[in-house]
Design an enzyme around this catalytic site. Structure first.
Site, PDB file in Angstrom:
ATOM      1  N   PHE A   1      12.078   3.934   3.742  1.00  0.00           N
ATOM      2  CA  PHE A   1      13.125   2.952   4.052  1.00  0.00           C
ATOM      3  C   PHE A   1      12.718   1.527   3.678  1.00  0.00           C
ATOM      4  CE2 PHE A   1      14.833   6.472   5.872  1.00  0.00           C
ATOM      5  CZ  PHE A   1      13.939   7.038   6.750  1.00  0.00           C
TER       6      PHE A   1
ATOM      7  N   ASP B   1       8.282  15.030  11.627  1.00  0.00           N
ATOM      8  CA  ASP B   1       7.916  14.912  10.211  1.00  0.00           C
ATOM      9  C   ASP B   1       6.391  14.983  10.062  1.00  0.00           C
ATOM     10  OD1 ASP B   1       8.519  14.807   7.528  1.00  0.00           O
ATOM     11  OD2 ASP B   1       8.757  12.623   7.473  1.00  0.00           O
TER      12      ASP B   1
ATOM     13  N   LYS C   1       5.004  -2.411   8.143  1.00  0.00           N
ATOM     14  CA  LYS C   1       6.054  -1.592   7.536  1.00  0.00           C
ATOM     15  C   LYS C   1       7.341  -2.407   7.560  1.00  0.00           C
ATOM     16  CE  LYS C   1       7.643   3.110   7.923  1.00  0.00           C
ATOM     17  NZ  LYS C   1       7.538   4.424   8.535  1.00  0.00           N
TER      18      LYS C   1
ATOM     19  N   ILE D   1       0.818  -1.229   0.000  1.00  0.00           N
ATOM     20  CA  ILE D   1       0.000   0.000   0.000  1.00  0.00           C
ATOM     21  C   ILE D   1       0.842   1.264   0.000  1.00  0.00           C
ATOM     22  CG2 ILE D   1      -2.123  -0.888   1.028  1.00  0.00           C
ATOM     23  CD1 ILE D   1      -1.109   0.345   3.670  1.00  0.00           C
ATOM     24  N   GLY D   2       2.131   1.134   0.224  1.00  0.00           N
ATOM     25  CA  GLY D   2       2.954   2.347   0.204  1.00  0.00           C
ATOM     26  C   GLY D   2       4.406   2.011   0.000  1.00  0.00           C
TER      27      GLY D   2
ATOM     28  N   ALA E   1       5.382  -0.544   2.720  1.00  0.00           N
ATOM     29  CA  ALA E   1       4.289  -0.724   3.677  1.00  0.00           C
ATOM     30  C   ALA E   1       3.312  -1.700   3.028  1.00  0.00           C
ATOM     31  CB  ALA E   1       3.615   0.604   3.974  1.00  0.00           C
TER      32      ALA E   1
HETATM   33  P1  ADP Z   1       7.755   6.633   5.271  1.00  0.00           P
HETATM   34  O1  ADP Z   1       8.757   6.771   6.344  1.00  0.00           O
HETATM   35  O2  ADP Z   1       8.287   5.945   4.096  1.00  0.00           O
HETATM   36  O3  ADP Z   1       7.067   7.911   4.884  1.00  0.00           O
HETATM   37  P2  ADP Z   1       5.178   5.756   6.282  1.00  0.00           P
HETATM   38  O4  ADP Z   1       5.013   5.189   7.653  1.00  0.00           O
HETATM   39  O5  ADP Z   1       4.656   7.145   6.090  1.00  0.00           O
HETATM   40  O6  ADP Z   1       6.692   5.631   5.853  1.00  0.00           O
HETATM   41  O7  ADP Z   1       4.463   4.775   5.259  1.00  0.00           O
HETATM   42  C1  ADP Z   1       4.556   4.918   3.866  1.00  0.00           C
HETATM   43  C2  ADP Z   1       3.165   4.879   3.215  1.00  0.00           C
HETATM   44  O8  ADP Z   1       2.468   3.685   3.554  1.00  0.00           O
HETATM   45  C3  ADP Z   1       2.251   5.994   3.679  1.00  0.00           C
HETATM   46  O9  ADP Z   1       2.420   7.184   2.971  1.00  0.00           O
HETATM   47  C4  ADP Z   1       0.864   5.383   3.469  1.00  0.00           C
HETATM   48  O10 ADP Z   1       0.477   5.476   2.117  1.00  0.00           O
HETATM   49  C5  ADP Z   1       1.088   3.936   3.818  1.00  0.00           C
HETATM   50  N1  ADP Z   1       0.791   3.681   5.249  1.00  0.00           N
HETATM   51  C6  ADP Z   1       1.699   3.647   6.254  1.00  0.00           C
HETATM   52  N2  ADP Z   1       1.129   3.385   7.441  1.00  0.00           N
HETATM   53  C7  ADP Z   1      -0.191   3.249   7.188  1.00  0.00           C
HETATM   54  C8  ADP Z   1      -1.340   2.943   8.019  1.00  0.00           C
HETATM   55  N3  ADP Z   1      -1.211   2.735   9.323  1.00  0.00           N
HETATM   56  N4  ADP Z   1      -2.544   2.864   7.417  1.00  0.00           N
HETATM   57  C9  ADP Z   1      -2.663   3.065   6.082  1.00  0.00           C
HETATM   58  N5  ADP Z   1      -1.649   3.355   5.262  1.00  0.00           N
HETATM   59  C10 ADP Z   1      -0.409   3.438   5.786  1.00  0.00           C
END
Ligand code: ADP
Ligand code: MG
Length: 390
Positions: free
Chosen positions: A15, A127, A33, A10-11, A18
């Protein structure tokens, strides 16, 4: 990975990835993650910070932690899945149609409650941006991504290594001053502004202009359809000097926002805020008592009382001066982040979504920050960076 079925990616994280996973035992879906573990022990410790800090946070407006484990050279953090996407997507979906003030306040108060919870525990998020604030289908706001978060040793302490996303970075960072809880307030102000205008407060077509606009605190006023209180709050959150910015407790309890909250928030939120205030008041009373006790005992012993703590400010430096001398590491919790003992070995720029050629290390004396920034596309200013001060 045992006990989980991967449903989809989903992401693309800074690093790693996700993943949306199904937890077989509970029958629930979670986000996992996956963070590539770096080689050095210190850097691994830094990676683990994200899991440690997220696990400490238990609040309805913070993404809930389930568990974390290490396997196949990765750290896996399993957390609550927010099925309503992030605030940035929500803003983009509006296609220029402004949100009603009540909706904005409803989201903003929940963000403030989340930030208050982390600041209460001496944790800085570092952040805060609309991309790191998630929503559930039922409309609850959840602060996430603790990958840049940092625990301070005391409420008066400042962090020195800078982590953040340039568009959301407060002036003190560009001016080479330390970061504290008020820096999170600036970033939170940027999110509030985005909710009110559907635009970022500081827009520029180049790095120098972006940084100068931030440092001058120059932004277009909010649309006139919003209340005077909201305009006023925005102005307070974008005060150039961190000490003139309100703390999150002040935002929630005093002045104009407090009135708005009472007017438009559900009773349970108002009750939570009142409980927080009582807690803070008790904490302050305890601190005053400890101080009085110390002073009395110092007098009894005929020794001078504790001196007021002063934070060493570096000699005033212009923004551009700082930029010419600082080195920059993009997205690098993989590197060690130990205040005042930072020894950058090079510089790197990393782009989201570039799966393979992610890190380009430049193994020569660090280029200047401005140098690096000038060669990078301005769109990179929406990504998380770590800046090591020289
Ligand atoms: P990064 O450090 O790479 O920004 P994130 O924790 O923001 O890591 O996660 C990257 C992406 O994964 C987010 O922008 C989002 O799209 C998705 N994501 C992360 N955590 C969640 C969550 N708890 N629920 C839904 N989507 C998530
Ligand atoms: Mg993120």
């Amino acid at each position: 990975m045992e006990g989980y079925t991967v449903l989809r990616v989903i992401g693309e994280g800074t690093f790693g990835r996700a993943l949306l996973v199904h937890h077989e035992r509970s029958g629930q879906d979670y986000v996992m993650k996956e963070i590539r573990l770096p080689k050095s022990a210190g850097a691994i410790q830094n990676c683990r910070q994200e899991a440690v800090l997220l696990a400490k946070m238990k609040h309805p407006n913070i993404v809930a932690f389930l568990e974390s484990f290490e396997a196949d050279g990765h750290l896996h953090i399993v957390m609550e899945y927010c099925d309503g996407g992030d605030l940035l997507q929500t803003v983009k979906r509006q296609r220029g149609k402004l949100f009603p003030e009540e909706k904005i306040l409803h989201w903003f108060v929940q963000m403030c409650l989340a930030v208050q919870h982390i600041h209460d525990q001496l944790v800085l998020h570092r952040d805060i941006k609309s991309k790191n604030i998630f929503l559930t289908q039922s409309g609850t706001v959840k602060l996430g991504d603790f990958g840049s978060a940092r625990l301070l040793r005391s409420s008066m302490a400042y962090a020195r290594t800078y982590v953040g996303t340039p568009y959301y970075v407060p002036p003190e960072i560009w001016e080479n001053l330390p970061y504290n809880n008020k820096s999170d307030i600036w970033s939170l102000g940027c999110v509030l502004y985005e909710l009110c205008t559907l635009k970022h407060p500081f827009q520029a077509n180049g790095w120098k202009n972006l940084i100068l606009k931030i440092c001058q605190g120059s932004y277009s006023p909010l649309p006139t359809q919003y209340s005077y209180e909201l305009h006023y709050l925005m102005k307070q959150m974008f005060k150039r000097s961190p000490k003139h910015r309100p703390s999150v407790t002040t935002i929630l309890t005093r002045g104009h926002l407090a009135k708005l909250i009472r007017r438009c928030m559900p009773a349970e939120i108002t009750v939570e805020i009142e409980q927080q205030v009582k807690k803070e008041f008790r904490g302050q009373k305890d601190k005053i008592q400890v101080k009085k006790d110390r002073e009395t005992s110092a007098k009894d012993k005929n020794v001078p009382g504790p001196r007021k703590q002063h934070w060493d400010r570096e000699p005033p430096s212009t923004v551009l001066n700082v930029l010419q001398n600082a080195s920059l590491l993009a997205s690098s919790t993989a590197e060690e982040e130990e205040d005042s003992e930072e020894t950058p070995t090079g510089s790197c720029i990393r782009k989201y979504g570039e799966e393979k050629a992610r890190r380009r290390w430049v193994r020569k004396p660090p280029e200047t920050l401005l140098n690096i920034l000038e060669n990078a596309d301005i769109s990179l200013a929406f990504q998380t960076y770590t800046v090591y001060k020289p």
